[in-house]
Design an enzyme around this catalytic site. Structure first.
Site, PDB file in Angstrom:
ATOM      1  N   CYS A 120     -17.071  -6.294  25.429  1.00  0.00           N
ATOM      2  CA  CYS A 120     -16.381  -5.019  25.252  1.00  0.00           C
ATOM      3  C   CYS A 120     -15.401  -5.188  24.104  1.00  0.00           C
ATOM      4  CB  CYS A 120     -15.629  -4.608  26.511  1.00  0.00           C
ATOM      5  SG  CYS A 120     -15.075  -2.886  26.453  1.00  0.00           S
ATOM      6  N   CYS A 122     -12.252  -3.511  24.052  1.00  0.00           N
ATOM      7  CA  CYS A 122     -10.886  -3.035  24.324  1.00  0.00           C
ATOM      8  C   CYS A 122      -9.823  -4.126  24.220  1.00  0.00           C
ATOM      9  CB  CYS A 122     -10.808  -2.327  25.668  1.00  0.00           C
ATOM     10  SG  CYS A 122     -11.197  -3.372  27.070  1.00  0.00           S
ATOM     11  N   CYS A 130     -12.493   1.043  23.779  1.00  0.00           N
ATOM     12  CA  CYS A 130     -13.626   0.115  23.895  1.00  0.00           C
ATOM     13  C   CYS A 130     -14.558   0.141  22.689  1.00  0.00           C
ATOM     14  CB  CYS A 130     -14.386   0.399  25.185  1.00  0.00           C
ATOM     15  SG  CYS A 130     -13.342   0.170  26.642  1.00  0.00           S
ATOM     16  N   LYS A 195     -19.705   2.387  35.774  1.00  0.00           N
ATOM     17  CA  LYS A 195     -18.299   1.997  35.659  1.00  0.00           C
ATOM     18  C   LYS A 195     -17.461   3.263  35.579  1.00  0.00           C
ATOM     19  CE  LYS A 195     -15.005  -0.547  32.869  1.00  0.00           C
ATOM     20  NZ  LYS A 195     -14.791  -1.436  31.736  1.00  0.00           N
ATOM     21  N   ARG A 205      -5.376  -4.463  32.876  1.00  0.00           N
ATOM     22  CA  ARG A 205      -4.969  -4.099  31.511  1.00  0.00           C
ATOM     23  C   ARG A 205      -3.714  -4.849  31.112  1.00  0.00           C
ATOM     24  NH1 ARG A 205      -6.911   2.260  31.600  1.00  0.00           N
ATOM     25  NH2 ARG A 205      -9.090   1.734  32.009  1.00  0.00           N
ATOM     26  N   ARG A 217      -9.984   6.815  29.006  1.00  0.00           N
ATOM     27  CA  ARG A 217     -11.373   6.418  28.789  1.00  0.00           C
ATOM     28  C   ARG A 217     -12.374   7.427  29.376  1.00  0.00           C
ATOM     29  NH1 ARG A 217      -9.817   1.568  26.877  1.00  0.00           N
ATOM     30  NH2 ARG A 217      -9.042  -0.127  28.199  1.00  0.00           N
ATOM     31  N   GLU A 233     -27.260   6.619  35.285  1.00  0.00           N
ATOM     32  CA  GLU A 233     -26.795   5.508  34.430  1.00  0.00           C
ATOM     33  C   GLU A 233     -27.581   4.233  34.745  1.00  0.00           C
ATOM     34  OE1 GLU A 233     -24.874   5.027  31.951  1.00  0.00           O
ATOM     35  OE2 GLU A 233     -23.537   6.754  31.811  1.00  0.00           O
ATOM     36  N   LYS A 248     -18.697  -0.479  39.615  1.00  0.00           N
ATOM     37  CA  LYS A 248     -17.312  -0.914  39.431  1.00  0.00           C
ATOM     38  C   LYS A 248     -16.385   0.272  39.380  1.00  0.00           C
ATOM     39  CE  LYS A 248     -14.443  -3.007  35.934  1.00  0.00           C
ATOM     40  NZ  LYS A 248     -14.337  -3.460  34.584  1.00  0.00           N
ATOM     41  N   SER A 274      -9.217  -5.558  39.704  1.00  0.00           N
ATOM     42  CA  SER A 274      -7.839  -6.049  39.768  1.00  0.00           C
ATOM     43  C   SER A 274      -6.950  -5.259  40.734  1.00  0.00           C
ATOM     44  CB  SER A 274      -7.226  -6.042  38.365  1.00  0.00           C
ATOM     45  OG  SER A 274      -7.274  -4.744  37.798  1.00  0.00           O
ATOM     46  N   TYR A 313     -11.460 -11.721  42.084  1.00  0.00           N
ATOM     47  CA  TYR A 313     -10.350 -12.653  41.836  1.00  0.00           C
ATOM     48  C   TYR A 313     -10.033 -13.470  43.081  1.00  0.00           C
ATOM     49  CZ  TYR A 313     -10.072  -9.458  37.920  1.00  0.00           C
ATOM     50  OH  TYR A 313     -10.410  -8.703  36.822  1.00  0.00           O
TER      51      TYR A 313
END
Ligand code: PBG
Length: 327
Positions: A120, A122, A130, A195, A205, A217, A233, A248, A274, A313
């Site tokens: 990506c 970004c 992006c 996404k 971010r 976005r 998609e 996501k 996150s 994570y």
């Protein structure tokens, strides 16, 4: 037959039996740990909104990868924080890119690791969007140029899998083509197919220093209200050659994961993002919830919904809990 002859609790009175009829089992083989790599030596910069996560320079990233593997998690997803940024994200398109260098270094030191490279712009653009901006918005086809070059150089560095997260139309086909033209036909593409434009990316971010400097976005990431569109998609990405499709975030989109798994005969990944991670950590720190228990419940629910692969994570914490359970 019904109650009192039929008693559903009969299957719950004994732990061994409960485990025997457990429908969903999370395995350490399902997990991918995201990591953030930055320039320098000996750098371990805490990400305040994501306790236990850091921006790591390559030397310490290698140590982190070793620990991750020792815990049983064999795959990492790399994000880069570059020294400099530019208008288009060109800094991410050459062998000297931060992630490219990290991959070379990891592969030199560690044999049994599977490296997924996020693709990506970004993290690499001055404006934080992006792709390349034309008339105040990301231009789809110009952005494909940087995405394909970034993908090729990541593959050349030794990435095992390419994971585009930009949401441009046609990027899977374009990346597949450049990989195949350069002898990388064995490298799979895991596409961030569905996404969503989500508030749950907030902590990331900060971690990746990738917040957009203007606007949002919404012209490329999906509207959280839509799931039919997610199927379109996914269908498109599969037609373009995606090997794995991703949904996501995960937690607010379990229905989308479920549909993806049921409507397409293909591996599905889910990104436990996150914000989902940080909410659990924050509530755990306050003792408002049992952090480990909630973490396992969330991961189990993502698996139950139909995800084959979970990017999280929590990966190392989960691996340690699974080990305790099996001991
Ligand atoms: C970049 C990207 C984002 C995430 C992964 N890749 C953020 C975004 O789109 O702004 C989010 C991951 C997370 O929140 O854990 N395109």
């Amino acid at each position: 037959m019904n109650y009192p002859e039929k008693r559903l609790r009969r299957m719950r009175y004994n732990t061994i039996l409960r485990n025997m009829v457990s429908e969903t089992k999370v395995s350490v083989d399902d997990l991918i740990l995201p990591l953030f790599v930055c320039p320098g030596i000996g750098v371990k910069k805490p990400i305040s909104s994501m306790p236990g996560n850091y921006q790591l320079s390559i030397d310490l990233l290698i140590e982190e990868c070793k620990k991750t593997i020792a815990a049983g998690v064999k795959s990492v997803l790399l994000f880069g924080i570059p020294e400099t940024k530019d208008e288009h994200g060109h800094v991410a398109c050459n062998a000297d890119g931060i992630v490219q260098k990290a991959i070379v270094a990891i592969k030199k030191e560690i044999e049994d690791i599977y490296i997924v490279a996020d693709v990506c712009n970004c993290e690499y653009t001055t404006h934080g969007h992006c792709g390349t901006i034309v008339d105040g918005d990301v231009d789809n086809d110009l952005t494909l140029e940087t995405l394909t070059l970034q993908s090729l150089t990541l593959a050349q560095a030794g990435a095992d899998m390419i994971a585009p997260s930009d949401m441009m139309d046609g990027r899977v086909a374009a990346i597949r083509e450049i990989l195949d033209d350069n002898g990388f036909e064995k490298i799979p593409i895991m596409s961030y197919s569905a996404k969503y434009a989500s508030g749950f990316y907030g902590p990331f971010r900060e971690a990746a220093e990738s917040a957009p400097k203007f606007g949002n976005r919404n012209t490329y990431q999906m509207n959280p209200a839509n799931s039919d569109e997610a199927m379109r998609e996914i269908e498109q990405d599969l037609m373009e050659g995606a090997d794995i499709v991703m949904v996501k975030p995960a937690l607010s989109y379990l229905d989308v994961i479920y549909r993806a798994k049921n409507e397409f005969n293909t591996p599905v990944a889910a990104y436990n993002v996150s914000g989902e991670f940080s909410m659990v950590k924050a509530a755990g720190e306050k003792d408002w919830i049992d952090e480990k228990r909630v973490m396992m419940e969330i991961i189990t629910s993502i698996k139950r919904a139909g995800a084959d692969i979970i990017i999280t994570y929590h990966a190392v914490d989960i691996a340690n809990i699974l080990k305790e359970q099996n001991a």
